[in-house]
Design a protein around this motif. Structure first.
Motif, PDB file in Angstrom:
ATOM      1  N   ILE A  58       0.771  -0.808   0.424  1.00 62.05           N
ATOM      2  CA  ILE A  58      -0.175  -0.024   0.189  1.00 62.05           C
ATOM      3  C   ILE A  58       1.077   1.433  -0.205  1.00 62.05           C
ATOM      4  CG2 ILE A  58      -1.683   1.202   1.147  1.00 62.05           C
ATOM      5  CD1 ILE A  58      -2.967  -1.436   2.266  1.00 62.05           C
TER       6      ILE A  58
ATOM      7  N   ALA B 170       0.656   3.992  -3.259  1.00 65.55           N
ATOM      8  CA  ALA B 170       0.262   5.067  -2.511  1.00 65.55           C
ATOM      9  C   ALA B 170       1.535   6.317  -3.155  1.00 65.55           C
ATOM     10  CB  ALA B 170      -0.302   5.523  -0.781  1.00 65.55           C
TER      11      ALA B 170
ATOM     12  N   TRP C 255      -4.912  13.007  -3.732  1.00 68.34           N
ATOM     13  CA  TRP C 255      -6.409  12.278  -4.270  1.00 68.34           C
ATOM     14  C   TRP C 255      -5.730  10.837  -4.907  1.00 68.34           C
ATOM     15  CZ3 TRP C 255     -10.568  10.414  -3.272  1.00 68.34           C
ATOM     16  CH2 TRP C 255     -11.636   9.923  -3.923  1.00 68.34           C
TER      17      TRP C 255
ATOM     18  N   ILE D 131      -4.259   8.256  -2.706  1.00 67.68           N
ATOM     19  CA  ILE D 131      -5.671   7.408  -2.314  1.00 67.68           C
ATOM     20  C   ILE D 131      -5.781   6.410  -2.747  1.00 67.68           C
ATOM     21  CG2 ILE D 131      -8.317   7.416  -1.437  1.00 67.68           C
ATOM     22  CD1 ILE D 131      -6.791  10.873  -0.064  1.00 67.68           C
ATOM     23  N   VAL D 132      -6.038   7.553  -4.411  1.00 67.23           N
ATOM     24  CA  VAL D 132      -6.477   6.400  -5.025  1.00 67.23           C
ATOM     25  C   VAL D 132      -5.382   4.534  -5.893  1.00 67.23           C
ATOM     26  CG1 VAL D 132      -6.977   5.574  -7.771  1.00 67.23           C
ATOM     27  CG2 VAL D 132      -8.123   7.043  -6.522  1.00 67.23           C
TER      28      VAL D 132
ATOM     29  N   ALA E  96      -3.153   3.223  -3.078  1.00 62.79           N
ATOM     30  CA  ALA E  96      -3.448   3.288  -1.997  1.00 62.79           C
ATOM     31  C   ALA E  96      -4.233   1.963  -2.002  1.00 62.79           C
ATOM     32  CB  ALA E  96      -3.461   3.492  -0.505  1.00 62.79           C
ATOM     33  N   PHE E  97      -5.645   2.322  -2.517  1.00 60.57           N
ATOM     34  CA  PHE E  97      -6.908   1.694  -2.306  1.00 60.57           C
ATOM     35  C   PHE E  97      -6.497   0.410  -3.519  1.00 60.57           C
ATOM     36  CE2 PHE E  97     -11.319   0.893  -3.865  1.00 60.57           C
ATOM     37  CZ  PHE E  97     -12.241   0.903  -2.805  1.00 60.57           C
ATOM     38  N   ARG E  98      -5.402   1.161  -5.235  1.00 55.34           N
ATOM     39  CA  ARG E  98      -5.628   0.444  -5.166  1.00 55.34           C
ATOM     40  C   ARG E  98      -4.899  -1.232  -5.163  1.00 55.34           C
ATOM     41  NH1 ARG E  98      -5.183   3.605 -10.925  1.00 55.34           N
ATOM     42  NH2 ARG E  98      -7.055   4.024 -10.809  1.00 55.34           N
TER      43      ARG E  98
ATOM     44  N   LEU F 125      -4.966  -2.471  -2.321  1.00 56.61           N
ATOM     45  CA  LEU F 125      -6.105  -3.493  -1.361  1.00 56.61           C
ATOM     46  C   LEU F 125      -6.553  -4.823  -2.010  1.00 56.61           C
ATOM     47  CD1 LEU F 125      -7.818  -0.682   0.402  1.00 56.61           C
ATOM     48  CD2 LEU F 125      -6.107  -1.836   1.362  1.00 56.61           C
TER      49      LEU F 125
ATOM     50  N   ARG G 165     -11.313  -4.001  -0.303  1.00 57.86           N
ATOM     51  CA  ARG G 165     -11.805  -3.420  -0.717  1.00 57.86           C
ATOM     52  C   ARG G 165     -13.144  -3.014   0.146  1.00 57.86           C
ATOM     53  NH1 ARG G 165      -9.691  -3.156  -6.920  1.00 57.86           N
ATOM     54  NH2 ARG G 165      -7.686  -3.264  -6.804  1.00 57.86           N
TER      55      ARG G 165
ATOM     56  N   VAL H 121     -13.864  -1.298   3.206  1.00 59.43           N
ATOM     57  CA  VAL H 121     -13.341  -0.072   3.122  1.00 59.43           C
ATOM     58  C   VAL H 121     -14.788   0.880   2.641  1.00 59.43           C
ATOM     59  CG1 VAL H 121     -12.303   2.187   2.288  1.00 59.43           C
ATOM     60  CG2 VAL H 121     -11.214  -0.240   2.981  1.00 59.43           C
ATOM     61  N   ILE H 122     -15.389   0.266   1.963  1.00 57.49           N
ATOM     62  CA  ILE H 122     -16.262   0.731   0.668  1.00 57.49           C
ATOM     63  C   ILE H 122     -17.734   0.540   1.538  1.00 57.49           C
ATOM     64  CG2 ILE H 122     -18.006   0.472  -0.739  1.00 57.49           C
ATOM     65  CD1 ILE H 122     -15.522  -0.024  -2.725  1.00 57.49           C
TER      66      ILE H 122
END
Length: 132
Positions: A59, A63, A79, A82-83, A85-87, A89, A94, A97-98
């Motif tokens: 992560i 990031a 941003w 953040i995107v 780091a989210f990718r 996961l 994911r 988190v959602i």
């Protein structure tokens, strides 16, 4: 007697020149093929190395890469981070988190009401202590 063509070159010299041109073309084609093969191998090694770094980096590295790419693209680097780091996961993370974000949005009015109640109680307690 030696045969001569229309521009005055002997036939033997002309065929030797044609053979030389054909050999040079084959040599150039082989050199280009080898050069492109070496370049392609280098690009494949670089891509494989970046894949390994990304897989091991997790992560924080994703990031960092996402933020850097966003900054280079003229977008918001925060941003992008953040995107990125989210990718990195896993699909299960994911979804978690959602789900947490959706739950936070649904419970936001309740949280605001509870916060206001805590502030009101704190103000009442402070007012009673100052009156005593």
């Amino acid at each position: 007697m030696v045969q001569v063509d229309e521009i005055g070159t002997p036939d033997g010299a002309r065929s030797a020149f044609e053979d030389l041109k054909a050999s040079l073309r084959r040599l150039l084609a082989t050199l280009l093929d080898r050069a492109f093969g070496i370049a392609l191998t280098g690009v494949e090694r670089l891509a494989h190395g970046l894949d390994e770094v990304t897989a091991r980096g997790g992560i924080p590295l994703n990031a960092l890469v996402g933020g850097g790419l966003a900054a280079l693209g003229g977008r918001n680097p925060v941003w992008g981070a953040i995107v990125g780091a989210f990718r990195a996961l896993s699909p299960g993370a994911r979804v978690a988190v959602i789900a947490a974000l959706m739950l936070a949005l649904l419970l936001l009015p309740l949280t605001v009401v509870l916060l206001l109640l805590v502030l009101i109680v704190g103000a009442i307690v402070a007012a009673t202590r100052s009156a005593d």
